[in-house]
Write an enzyme that holds these catalytic residues in place. Structure first.
Site, mmCIF file in Angstrom:
data_model
loop_
_atom_site.group_PDB
_atom_site.id
_atom_site.type_symbol
_atom_site.label_atom_id
_atom_site.label_comp_id
_atom_site.label_asym_id
_atom_site.label_seq_id
_atom_site.Cartn_x
_atom_site.Cartn_y
_atom_site.Cartn_z
ATOM 1 N N SER A 129 5.643 -3.224 -9.970
ATOM 2 C CA SER A 129 4.506 -2.830 -9.143
ATOM 3 C C SER A 129 3.955 -4.030 -8.380
ATOM 4 O O SER A 129 3.680 -5.077 -8.971
ATOM 5 C CB SER A 129 3.390 -2.234 -10.005
ATOM 6 O OG SER A 129 3.833 -1.064 -10.642
ATOM 7 N N ASP A 139 19.940 -0.030 -3.292
ATOM 8 C CA ASP A 139 20.735 -1.231 -3.532
ATOM 9 C C ASP A 139 21.571 -1.085 -4.809
ATOM 10 O O ASP A 139 21.010 -0.891 -5.898
ATOM 11 C CB ASP A 139 19.806 -2.441 -3.649
ATOM 12 C CG ASP A 139 20.548 -3.749 -3.548
ATOM 13 O OD1 ASP A 139 21.251 -4.108 -4.510
ATOM 14 O OD2 ASP A 139 20.429 -4.421 -2.504
ATOM 15 N N HIS A 182 -1.825 -1.219 -7.568
ATOM 16 C CA HIS A 182 -2.544 -0.143 -8.254
ATOM 17 C C HIS A 182 -3.546 -0.751 -9.220
ATOM 18 O O HIS A 182 -3.480 -1.940 -9.565
ATOM 19 C CB HIS A 182 -1.586 0.791 -9.000
ATOM 20 C CG HIS A 182 -0.823 0.128 -10.116
ATOM 21 N ND1 HIS A 182 -1.383 -0.195 -11.333
ATOM 22 C CD2 HIS A 182 0.464 -0.289 -10.186
ATOM 23 C CE1 HIS A 182 -0.484 -0.763 -12.103
ATOM 24 N NE2 HIS A 182 0.654 -0.843 -11.437
#
Length: 438
Positions: free
Chosen positions: A389, A374, A247
């Site tokens: 990210s 998980d 991003h």
């Protein structure tokens, strides 16, 4: 006689209307039932065009049944059976669905050169140098004419970028200070070129002497660098081009994307994790030094991440060899893994689920919704946290994209971006060698 004949005609007309109604009901039922039938549903799943890579893997196609065969218009594409084919070389051709030799559907097929990248997962420190100097606020100057902001008087807004002063390019805050001191001493205005969005604007700025500290000021808070942490997504081993974050990096004050002049990525070590909760995203805390352990340059800051070139290859203990990529239409709902660091510099693989994926023909940032499954990652982080990210997403032995944003009200879930758009912004054109069929 006339009355009897009239009654007969009336009965016939009524009978015909009943037949028409019955036929209409039958047609309506057929119109509803036929699309819902299994063969028709399968037929409707066949795309009009298909893009894939030339590699050693068979490509699945929708199967319509034992009586339907799939053939190719080009010898470079081998139809193995009615459910899959193998592309021997790049190019363009057609897949043809046939029944007893009669074509019932044609699919335009583009076979691309095999693209392989090394997945990342490493924690990285990021420093950006802005294009020009970014204006992040105004402040009053206690001058001879009373308190005011000379920058605000000159119509310089928060979010503007100062590109030039007196026709000379500006690259750092120190350069602005030098111009302000010189102009103030001789009581001259500064001719300033600013960038506002895509528009360049000329304005005149008059420095004011602040009576409190006897210094000339322009009443602007400015910034020429930005720093933070993120995660490496991939690098291409031949060109050393990489992609990270998934991003755009925006300024913390203006919330606008930072236009960069250049930048640097460095090795980073995760020191602690603030666990995420509903309504409060978690965060990785990491340490890094811009002066040491430099990994590469930053040349682009886009909606799909940061991009540049590495100085040298970086290691990933989980996946050392280059891996194929998957296009957006090849991503499936179901299990996958992400690579990320939650302690020191150790890259680990964690289980996630692809909740949904959009087959995109044009670049878009929110291509997937993913959910962390998980147990260890949920226990340590609560799900997706800031700093994660860019963590690469792996499915069926292919790199399919990167983690981008967390859902604030559900930190176990967030968005992912498809890898093909990150490759495009990295300058790796996966479509460049696609050729037309002769």
């Amino acid at each position: 006689m006339v009355w009897v004949r009239y009654r007969s005609v009336k009965r016939l007309s009524k009978h015909l209307n009943t037949i028409r109604i019955c036929i209409g009901v039958i047609l309506l039922i057929a119109c509803i039932a036929i699309p819902l039938s299994t063969p028709v549903q399968k037929y409707l799943t066949i795309p009009n065009e298909l893009v894939t890579f030339q590699n050693e893997e068979a490509v699945d196609v929708p199967m319509l049944g034992k009586n339907v065969e799939v053939a190719s218009s080009d010898e470079s594409v081998l139809a193995i059976d009615s459910s899959e084919f193998y592309a021997k070389e790049p190019g363009k051709s057609e897949l043809v669905y046939e029944v007893s030799g009669i074509p019932i559907k044609k699919v335009d097929l583009s076979v691309l050169d095999d693209i392989r990248v090394v997945p990342g997962g490493q924690s990285i420190g990021v420093q950006l140098h802005t294009l020009g100097v970014l204006v992040v606020g105004h402040h009053l100057v206690n001058g001879m004419d009373g308190g005011k902001s000379p920058g605000e008087v000159a119509n310089i807004n928060v979010g503007d970028v100062i590109l030039k002063i007196n026709g000379k390019p500006i690259k750092s805050m120190n350069e602005i200070k030098s111009y302000v001191d010189q102009a103030g001493k001789v009581n001259r205005d500064l001719n300033v070129t600013i960038k506002r969005g895509k528009e360049e604007i000329q304005t005149t700025l008059h420095p004011e002497l602040d009576k409190q500290n006897n210094q000339y000021k322009i009443g602007l808070y400015i910034r020429d660098t930005a720093a933070g942490i993120g995660t490496m997504t991939f690098y291409e081993p031949k060109s050393k081009k990489y992609g990270a974050l998934g991003h755009v990096i925006s300024d913390m004050d203006t919330k606008k994307p930072i236009e960069i002049y250049n930048g640097t990525i460095v090795r980073s070590s995760v020191t602690a994790i603030e666990k995420g909760n509903n309504g409060t995203p978690g965060e990785k805390q990491a340490s890094f030094s811009i002066e040491n352990n430099q990994l590469g340059t930053i040349t682009k800051n886009s909606p799909f991440g940061i991009f540049g070139e590495l100085h040298h290859a970086i290691e990933n203990e989980k996946y050392k060899e280059p891996m194929p990529i998957a296009l957006s239409h090849e991503v499936k709902e179901g299990p996958a893994k992400i690579l990320t660091v939650i302690e020191n510099e150790k890259v680990e693989a964690f289980d996630v689920e692809i909740v949904s994926s959009v087959a995109q023909k044009f670049p878009a940032t929110k291509g997937m919704v993913i959910k962390v499954t998980d147990p260890e990652l949920l226990e340590r982080t609560g799900g997706i946290v800031q700093g994660m990210s860019g963590s690469p997403i792996i499915q069926n032995g292919k790199v399919i994209g990167a983690v981008t944003h967390v859902f604030v009200n559900d930190p176990t879930s967030g968005y992912g971006v498809h890898i093909e758009w990150m490759l495009q912004d990295a300058g790796i054109n996966i479509y460049q060698n696609s050729k037309k069929a002769s």
